[in-house]
Design a protein around this motif. Structure first.
Motif, short mmCIF file in Angstrom:
data_model
loop_
_atom_site.label_atom_id
_atom_site.label_comp_id
_atom_site.label_asym_id
_atom_site.label_seq_id
_atom_site.Cartn_x
_atom_site.Cartn_y
_atom_site.Cartn_z
N ASP A 266 8.04 -2.49 -5.58
CA ASP A 266 7.05 -3.13 -4.75
C ASP A 266 6.58 -2.19 -3.64
O ASP A 266 5.40 -2.11 -3.35
CB ASP A 266 7.66 -4.41 -4.18
CG ASP A 266 6.59 -5.32 -3.61
OD1 ASP A 266 5.44 -5.23 -4.07
OD2 ASP A 266 6.92 -6.10 -2.70
N GLU A 267 7.51 -1.45 -3.03
CA GLU A 267 7.17 -0.48 -1.98
C GLU A 267 6.36 0.67 -2.55
O GLU A 267 5.44 1.16 -1.91
CB GLU A 267 8.47 0.03 -1.33
CG GLU A 267 8.25 0.83 -0.08
CD GLU A 267 7.66 0.04 1.06
OE1 GLU A 267 6.88 0.64 1.82
OE2 GLU A 267 7.93 -1.17 1.20
N THR A 268 6.64 1.11 -3.76
CA THR A 268 5.92 2.20 -4.39
C THR A 268 4.48 1.79 -4.66
O THR A 268 3.55 2.58 -4.46
CB THR A 268 6.61 2.60 -5.70
OG1 THR A 268 7.98 2.86 -5.44
CG2 THR A 268 5.97 3.83 -6.30
N LEU A 269 4.25 0.57 -5.10
CA LEU A 269 2.90 0.07 -5.34
C LEU A 269 2.10 0.00 -4.03
O LEU A 269 0.92 0.33 -4.00
CB LEU A 269 2.95 -1.31 -5.99
CG LEU A 269 3.14 -1.33 -7.50
CD1 LEU A 269 3.32 -2.75 -7.99
CD2 LEU A 269 1.94 -0.72 -8.18
N LYS A 270 2.75 -0.44 -2.97
CA LYS A 270 2.08 -0.52 -1.67
C LYS A 270 1.62 0.86 -1.22
O LYS A 270 0.50 1.03 -0.76
CB LYS A 270 3.02 -1.11 -0.62
CG LYS A 270 3.03 -2.59 -0.54
CD LYS A 270 3.87 -2.99 0.66
CE LYS A 270 3.99 -4.48 0.76
NZ LYS A 270 4.84 -4.90 1.85
N ARG A 271 2.50 1.85 -1.36
CA ARG A 271 2.16 3.21 -0.94
C ARG A 271 1.04 3.79 -1.79
O ARG A 271 0.14 4.46 -1.28
CB ARG A 271 3.38 4.11 -1.00
CG ARG A 271 4.34 3.83 0.12
CD ARG A 271 5.47 4.80 0.12
NE ARG A 271 6.42 4.41 1.14
CZ ARG A 271 7.56 4.99 1.36
NH1 ARG A 271 7.91 6.02 0.63
NH2 ARG A 271 8.36 4.57 2.30
N ALA A 272 1.09 3.54 -3.09
CA ALA A 272 0.04 4.05 -3.99
C ALA A 272 -1.30 3.39 -3.65
O ALA A 272 -2.35 4.03 -3.64
CB ALA A 272 0.42 3.80 -5.44
N TRP A 273 -1.25 2.09 -3.41
CA TRP A 273 -2.47 1.37 -3.06
C TRP A 273 -3.05 1.88 -1.74
O TRP A 273 -4.25 2.10 -1.61
CB TRP A 273 -2.16 -0.13 -2.98
CG TRP A 273 -3.38 -0.97 -2.73
CD1 TRP A 273 -4.34 -1.28 -3.62
CD2 TRP A 273 -3.75 -1.56 -1.48
NE1 TRP A 273 -5.31 -2.05 -3.02
CE2 TRP A 273 -4.96 -2.24 -1.69
CE3 TRP A 273 -3.17 -1.60 -0.24
CZ2 TRP A 273 -5.60 -2.93 -0.69
CZ3 TRP A 273 -3.82 -2.30 0.76
CH2 TRP A 273 -5.03 -2.96 0.53
N MET A 274 -2.22 2.10 -0.72
CA MET A 274 -2.67 2.61 0.57
C MET A 274 -3.22 4.03 0.43
O MET A 274 -4.23 4.36 1.04
CB MET A 274 -1.51 2.60 1.58
CG MET A 274 -1.10 1.20 2.01
SD MET A 274 -2.38 0.36 2.92
CE MET A 274 -2.13 1.02 4.52
N ALA A 275 -2.58 4.85 -0.39
CA ALA A 275 -3.05 6.22 -0.60
C ALA A 275 -4.41 6.20 -1.29
O ALA A 275 -5.31 6.98 -0.95
CB ALA A 275 -2.04 7.01 -1.42
N GLY A 276 -4.58 5.32 -2.27
CA GLY A 276 -5.86 5.19 -2.96
C GLY A 276 -6.95 4.70 -2.02
O GLY A 276 -8.09 5.18 -2.05
N LEU A 277 -6.61 3.75 -1.17
CA LEU A 277 -7.57 3.22 -0.20
C LEU A 277 -7.97 4.31 0.81
O LEU A 277 -9.14 4.46 1.12
CB LEU A 277 -6.95 2.02 0.52
CG LEU A 277 -7.86 1.23 1.45
CD1 LEU A 277 -9.02 0.63 0.67
CD2 LEU A 277 -7.07 0.15 2.14
N LEU A 278 -6.99 5.08 1.27
CA LEU A 278 -7.27 6.17 2.20
C LEU A 278 -8.14 7.23 1.54
O LEU A 278 -9.08 7.74 2.15
CB LEU A 278 -5.96 6.77 2.70
CG LEU A 278 -6.08 7.87 3.75
CD1 LEU A 278 -6.76 7.34 5.00
CD2 LEU A 278 -4.71 8.42 4.08
N LEU A 279 -7.85 7.56 0.29
CA LEU A 279 -8.63 8.55 -0.44
C LEU A 279 -10.07 8.06 -0.64
O LEU A 279 -11.03 8.82 -0.47
CB LEU A 279 -7.97 8.86 -1.79
CG LEU A 279 -8.67 9.91 -2.64
CD1 LEU A 279 -8.64 11.25 -1.93
CD2 LEU A 279 -8.00 10.03 -4.00
N ALA A 280 -10.23 6.81 -0.95
CA ALA A 280 -11.57 6.26 -1.15
C ALA A 280 -12.37 6.27 0.16
O ALA A 280 -13.57 6.56 0.17
CB ALA A 280 -11.47 4.84 -1.70
N ALA A 281 -11.70 5.96 1.27
CA ALA A 281 -12.38 5.96 2.56
C ALA A 281 -12.82 7.36 2.96
O ALA A 281 -13.88 7.54 3.56
CB ALA A 281 -11.48 5.36 3.63
N CYS A 282 -12.02 8.35 2.63
CA CYS A 282 -12.36 9.73 2.97
C CYS A 282 -13.50 10.27 2.11
O CYS A 282 -14.24 11.15 2.55
CB CYS A 282 -11.15 10.64 2.82
SG CYS A 282 -9.88 10.32 4.06
#
Length: 128
Positions: free
Chosen positions: A2-18
């Motif tokens: 569950d923690e790994t999915l959260k981190r992957a989702w946050m990283a994807g969101l950050l990458l998309a915002a950049c």
């Protein structure tokens, strides 16, 4: 997991915002003069005629009778009876300065009806 999915989702969101293109709109300076008044600005030559002589910038006349009469022409301060580049200042009104050099008389006007600063009117006069 569950923690790994959260981190992957946050990283994807950050990458998309950049990666999103910046869509900030430039702010217009409300104190900036119009382009046609700026040297080399767009339409500067079309909107304002080229200066063909001295430019009268300011006139200061004392309130008391016989008070000081001072004008600023091309950044140079001149007084009534004084000289500007070889021409004598013979007359000052709240809107005009008259320069005389030999038989040539030039009247510089402070306020132009078209909103531009005039270069002056040149007349030949007979001086006796």
């Amino acid at each position: 997991m569950d923690e790994t999915l959260k981190r992957a989702w946050m990283a994807g969101l950050l990458l998309a915002a950049c990666c999103l293109p910046a869509s900030a709109q430039a702010l217009r300076d409300p104190t900036r003069p119009p382009a046609f008044l700026m040297p080399g600005g767009a339409g500067a030559r079309a909107a304002a005629p080229a200066a063909s002589g001295p430019q009268l910038q300011s006139i200061l006349i004392g309130r008391q009778p016989g008070g000081r009469h001072i004008a600023v022409i091309d950044g140079e301060t001149v007084s009534l009876g004084g000289s500007y580049k070889g021409a004598r200042v013979t007359r000052m009104t709240p809107n005009e300065v008259e320069l005389v050099r030999g038989s040539e008389r030039r009247v510089l006007k402070l306020n132009a009806p078209s909103g531009t600063m005039p270069a002056g009117r040149v007349e030949r006069v007979r001086v006796d």
